[in-house]
Design a protein around this motif. Sequence first.
Motif, PDB file in Angstrom:
ATOM      1  N   PRO A   1       5.878   0.980   8.690  1.00 21.49           N
ATOM      2  CA  PRO A   1       5.808   2.008   9.738  1.00 21.49           C
ATOM      3  C   PRO A   1       4.600   2.938   9.595  1.00 21.49           C
ATOM      4  O   PRO A   1       4.185   3.567  10.556  1.00 21.49           O
ATOM      5  CB  PRO A   1       7.124   2.774   9.584  1.00 21.49           C
ATOM      6  N   ARG A   2       3.984   3.018   8.402  1.00 20.41           N
ATOM      7  CA  ARG A   2       2.839   3.915   8.190  1.00 20.41           C
ATOM      8  C   ARG A   2       1.498   3.226   8.439  1.00 20.41           C
ATOM      9  O   ARG A   2       0.639   3.754   9.121  1.00 20.41           O
ATOM     10  CB  ARG A   2       2.878   4.466   6.767  1.00 20.41           C
ATOM     11  N   CYS A   3       1.338   2.007   7.841  1.00 20.71           N
ATOM     12  CA  CYS A   3       0.018   1.357   7.932  1.00 20.71           C
ATOM     13  C   CYS A   3       0.039   0.054   8.733  1.00 20.71           C
ATOM     14  O   CYS A   3      -1.000  -0.572   8.907  1.00 20.71           O
ATOM     15  CB  CYS A   3      -0.527   1.097   6.535  1.00 20.71           C
ATOM     16  N   ALA A   4       1.199  -0.408   9.184  1.00 24.16           N
ATOM     17  CA  ALA A   4       1.372  -1.619   9.998  1.00 24.16           C
ATOM     18  C   ALA A   4       1.050  -2.907   9.255  1.00 24.16           C
ATOM     19  O   ALA A   4       0.929  -3.962   9.864  1.00 24.16           O
ATOM     20  CB  ALA A   4       0.568  -1.529  11.283  1.00 24.16           C
ATOM     21  N   GLN A   5       0.928  -2.855   7.935  1.00 26.91           N
ATOM     22  CA  GLN A   5       0.686  -4.059   7.141  1.00 26.91           C
ATOM     23  C   GLN A   5       2.009  -4.822   6.988  1.00 26.91           C
ATOM     24  O   GLN A   5       3.059  -4.221   6.754  1.00 26.91           O
ATOM     25  CB  GLN A   5       0.140  -3.682   5.766  1.00 26.91           C
ATOM     26  N   LEU A   6       1.978  -6.161   7.129  1.00 26.09           N
ATOM     27  CA  LEU A   6       3.193  -6.962   6.976  1.00 26.09           C
ATOM     28  C   LEU A   6       3.690  -6.865   5.536  1.00 26.09           C
ATOM     29  O   LEU A   6       2.924  -7.042   4.591  1.00 26.09           O
ATOM     30  CB  LEU A   6       2.931  -8.415   7.352  1.00 26.09           C
TER      31      LEU A   6
ATOM     32  N   ALA B   1       0.810  -1.219   0.000  1.00 30.60           N
ATOM     33  CA  ALA B   1       0.000   0.000   0.000  1.00 30.60           C
ATOM     34  C   ALA B   1       0.845   1.272   0.000  1.00 30.60           C
ATOM     35  O   ALA B   1       0.530   2.229  -0.703  1.00 30.60           O
ATOM     36  CB  ALA B   1      -0.934  -0.002   1.211  1.00 30.60           C
ATOM     37  N   CYS B   2       1.917   1.306   0.777  1.00 35.70           N
ATOM     38  CA  CYS B   2       2.673   2.549   0.984  1.00 35.70           C
ATOM     39  C   CYS B   2       3.977   2.638   0.187  1.00 35.70           C
ATOM     40  O   CYS B   2       4.535   3.715   0.039  1.00 35.70           O
ATOM     41  CB  CYS B   2       2.990   2.710   2.466  1.00 35.70           C
ATOM     42  N   GLY B   3       4.510   1.524  -0.254  1.00 32.97           N
ATOM     43  CA  GLY B   3       5.760   1.550  -0.998  1.00 32.97           C
ATOM     44  C   GLY B   3       6.933   1.048  -0.166  1.00 32.97           C
ATOM     45  O   GLY B   3       6.768   0.397   0.864  1.00 32.97           O
ATOM     46  N   ALA B   4       8.130   1.378  -0.613  1.00 33.82           N
ATOM     47  CA  ALA B   4       9.355   0.860  -0.003  1.00 33.82           C
ATOM     48  C   ALA B   4       9.662   1.581   1.308  1.00 33.82           C
ATOM     49  O   ALA B   4       9.372   2.765   1.472  1.00 33.82           O
ATOM     50  CB  ALA B   4      10.517   1.005  -0.961  1.00 33.82           C
ATOM     51  N   PHE B   5      10.261   0.832   2.238  1.00 35.60           N
ATOM     52  CA  PHE B   5      10.748   1.400   3.488  1.00 35.60           C
ATOM     53  C   PHE B   5      11.927   0.560   3.966  1.00 35.60           C
ATOM     54  O   PHE B   5      12.161  -0.540   3.481  1.00 35.60           O
ATOM     55  CB  PHE B   5       9.644   1.475   4.551  1.00 35.60           C
ATOM     56  N   GLU B   6      12.704   1.112   4.890  1.00 35.11           N
ATOM     57  CA  GLU B   6      13.857   0.421   5.453  1.00 35.11           C
ATOM     58  C   GLU B   6      13.576   0.081   6.906  1.00 35.11           C
ATOM     59  O   GLU B   6      12.901   0.839   7.616  1.00 35.11           O
ATOM     60  CB  GLU B   6      15.101   1.306   5.385  1.00 35.11           C
ATOM     61  N   ALA B   7      14.111  -1.067   7.350  1.00 37.54           N
ATOM     62  CA  ALA B   7      13.942  -1.472   8.741  1.00 37.54           C
ATOM     63  C   ALA B   7      15.146  -2.286   9.177  1.00 37.54           C
ATOM     64  O   ALA B   7      15.734  -3.015   8.373  1.00 37.54           O
ATOM     65  CB  ALA B   7      12.661  -2.283   8.920  1.00 37.54           C
ATOM     66  N   TYR B   8      15.512  -2.127  10.447  1.00 33.47           N
ATOM     67  CA  TYR B   8      16.579  -2.938  11.014  1.00 33.47           C
ATOM     68  C   TYR B   8      16.013  -4.296  11.385  1.00 33.47           C
ATOM     69  O   TYR B   8      14.894  -4.391  11.893  1.00 33.47           O
ATOM     70  CB  TYR B   8      17.167  -2.275  12.258  1.00 33.47           C
ATOM     71  N   ALA B   9      16.792  -5.348  11.133  1.00 32.89           N
ATOM     72  CA  ALA B   9      16.364  -6.699  11.492  1.00 32.89           C
ATOM     73  C   ALA B   9      17.594  -7.543  11.748  1.00 32.89           C
ATOM     74  O   ALA B   9      18.663  -7.310  11.166  1.00 32.89           O
ATOM     75  CB  ALA B   9      15.534  -7.313  10.375  1.00 32.89           C
TER      76      ALA B   9
END
Length: 87
Positions: free
Chosen positions: A30-35, A10-18
Amino acid sequence: MPLYDYQCPACGAFEAYAAMGARERPRPCPRCAQLSPRIPSGAHLARADLAPLAREERCRHEPIARTHKTPTPRAGAARGRPWMLGH
């Protein structure tokens, strides 16, 4: 922890630490909480310190420099096995 790229439908690309062991698990957007699944990406070199890479590239083809000389035997010094004198 490494930084990975994820793609939210829904929102596009994002970065996350894992953690490296959990990098393939979907992360919440981070915007819509969708996996969102992870997308393949290159290394984040724009944020990295490039000085070590430049030093390695500069030194790649240079010969190894010796910092010490190997000692040469003194004139008249015993050669071979000094404990076998007289045999």
